[in-house]
Write a protein that holds these residues in place. Structure first.
Motif, PDB file in Angstrom:
ATOM      1  N   GLU A 258      -0.507   8.124 -46.804  1.00 16.98           N
ATOM      2  CA  GLU A 258       0.255   9.321 -47.179  1.00 16.98           C
ATOM      3  C   GLU A 258       1.141   9.142 -48.402  1.00 16.98           C
ATOM      4  O   GLU A 258       1.263  10.051 -49.229  1.00 16.98           O
ATOM      5  CB  GLU A 258       1.128   9.764 -46.003  1.00 16.98           C
ATOM      6  N   PHE A 259       1.765   7.970 -48.561  1.00 19.68           N
ATOM      7  CA  PHE A 259       2.781   7.808 -49.602  1.00 19.68           C
ATOM      8  C   PHE A 259       2.613   6.500 -50.371  1.00 19.68           C
ATOM      9  O   PHE A 259       1.996   5.546 -49.887  1.00 19.68           O
ATOM     10  CB  PHE A 259       4.190   7.822 -48.988  1.00 19.68           C
ATOM     11  N   LYS A 266      10.155   6.052 -50.030  1.00 19.96           N
ATOM     12  CA  LYS A 266       9.085   6.925 -50.493  1.00 19.96           C
ATOM     13  C   LYS A 266       9.261   7.231 -51.986  1.00 19.96           C
ATOM     14  O   LYS A 266      10.342   7.629 -52.419  1.00 19.96           O
ATOM     15  CB  LYS A 266       9.068   8.229 -49.703  1.00 19.96           C
ATOM     16  N   GLU A 269       4.128  11.332 -52.838  1.00 20.78           N
ATOM     17  CA  GLU A 269       3.081  11.652 -51.875  1.00 20.78           C
ATOM     18  C   GLU A 269       1.719  11.446 -52.532  1.00 20.78           C
ATOM     19  O   GLU A 269       1.481  11.898 -53.659  1.00 20.78           O
ATOM     20  CB  GLU A 269       3.240  13.112 -51.433  1.00 20.78           C
TER      21      GLU A 269
END
Length: 454
Positions: A258-259, A266, A269
């Motif tokens: 996802e990231f 994070k 994305e």
């Protein structure tokens, strides 16, 4: 440009011209060395040799005299493409004469620091992506090396405010001695160029020279998903910056499904990144880490990753038309490269493949052929690709003549949501003089077909 007193009035042989040899000879002459150039091309057909002669450089063209090294040379600077089995190179080693590539010269004269990028795959994409990130962050990068710009020529003009982002091949690195990049990147290591190096050990050792002179002030960015590189990192003196696609880590750069994360936080994305594929994600992690270590900002990195469409002919996004996305991966001249391209797209691929018959195995791509909705094949390998695709269960197989025909047939077999991918798994020389010309033919055909059907 720095002075290089260790080269002043030294007797130096430059072996092989082309761009790198010409530039090295000119700079060495400028530094006060006594330069002799030896090139196989006849003098009357050799404008570079003619220009160097007019500068006062000694020129020997049309042959490589085997007794040339009897003239007391103290250094040989060779074109990277000249193998180490060359008689003059072997003679130089027997006489304990150092043999460099112009990368070493670039390092000696540069006022700017270097970032060095090497690896079996991904060098050009990583180098280009890193350059864009640093450039948009006003870090004054210059791009050089195996990407097409002679490093010593770039170093000659570089200032202390610059940083030279340098793509380096094993051929270039093998001929270095003191070269020390402040940031070194090794994207990955696979078996390659054994015809040049003679053994996998020599190939790997040449690549590893990138980190040989680094100190605790420097950084080594490497692929932690490859045990070979993890093992090498244990002997490296630089600060280690591993990257991994196997999940979030808290100490370096990493990615999961996802990231992308930087030190556990994070960063972006993955769905927002334009450049597709697991192999390109490795390149992204390496370039992002180098940018952050160079003082770049996360905001700039995100801006680049959401707009960068790739290096030309390397999984390059061309256009989206009526729900179909077109990608140019003409640089994929073997099955391993096409495997990486197919990995990037989970389904509904219209694959354009084929080219020069060199009897290379296609088995690398078999596990991914279930993603191929239709195969459009061309060139000398068309029949073999047809038989292979039939064996893999590809439902639609069409043979085409050249690229415009292939693109037209690909569009006819496609629907909205499909990916039309040129990834030939073969060299181009049966129909095109280079993979670049083949890729340009694909781009032109796509433009013509999509514009005609608007």
């Amino acid at each position: 440009m720095k002075e290089a007193p260790q080269l002043y009035q030294k007797k130096i042989l430059v072996l092989g011209l082309a761009k790198s040899g010409f530039t090295a000879a000119r700079i060495l002459h400028k530094l006060g060395a006594f330069v002799t150039v030896n090139d196989s091309k006849p003098f009357e057909e050799n404008p570079e040799a003619q220009e160097l002669l007019n500068m006062g450089v000694t020129v020997i063209c049309g042959r490589h005299p085997e007794d040339l090294l009897e003239e007391g040379f103290e250094l040989v600077v060779k074109n990277p493409g000249i193998p180490y089995t060359n008689v003059l190179i072997e003679s130089a080693f027997e006489k304990n004469i150092p043999v460099w590539t112009e990368i070493e010269l670039a390092y000696l004269i540069s006022e700017a620091p270097f970032i060095g990028i090497t690896g079996s795959n991904g060098k050009t994409t990583t180098t280009t992506l890193l350059f864009h990130m640093l450039n948009q962050d006003n870090k004054h990068p210059l791009i050089a090396g195996n990407i097409g710009t002679v490093a010593s020529g770039v170093a000659e003009k570089a200032k202390a405010k610059n940083v030279i982002v340098t793509e380096l091949s094993s051929f270039q690195l093998k001929g270095t001695a003191a070269f020390r990049p402040e940031i070194a990147i090794i994207t990955n290591l696979y078996e390659a160029h054994l015809d040049y190096h003679g053994s996998i050990e020599d190939y790997r050792a040449s690549k590893m020279k990138l980190t040989e002179n680094q100190t605790t002030e420097d950084y080594f960015i490497y692929n932690a998903d490859q045990p070979l590189l993890v093992e090498h990192a244990k002997d490296c003196k630089a600060q280690l910056v591993p990257f991994t696609l196997k999940g979030r880590t808290t100490t370096s750069i990493s990615a999961d499904n996802e990231f992308v994360y930087w030190q556990g936080e994070k960063l972006i994305e993955r769905s927002k990144i334009i450049l597709a594929g697991q192999h390109n994600l490795e390149n992204i992690l390496a370039a992002t880490a180098a940018t952050l270590l160079s003082g770049g900002t996360k905001e700039t990195i995100i801006r680049v990753l959401t707009s960068f469409t790739g290096v030309k002919h390397r999984s390059q996004f061309i256009v989206e038309w009526e729900g179909r996305k077109f990608y140019n991966d003409s640089k994929a001249t073997n099955a391993l490269a096409t495997k990486s391209a197919l990995e990037a797209f989970p389904e509904n691929i219209i694959l354009l493949a084929g080219g020069l018959e060199r009897n290379h195995s296609l088995e690398e791509i078999r596990p991914y052929m279930d993603r191929v909705k239709a195969l459009i094949t061309f060139g000398e390998t068309a029949q073999r690709f047809t038989a292979f695709a039939e064996d893999c269960g590809v439902p639609i197989i069409v043979q085409a003549r050249k690229m415009d025909d292939a693109v037209e047939k690909a569009i006819k077999q496609s629907d909205s949501g499909d990916t039309i991918l040129l990834s030939p798994a073969c060299a181009s020389w049966d129909q095109y003089d280079s993979f670049e010309i083949r890729g340009d033919a694909f781009i032109t055909a796509v433009q013509h077909m999509t514009e005609a059907n608007e």
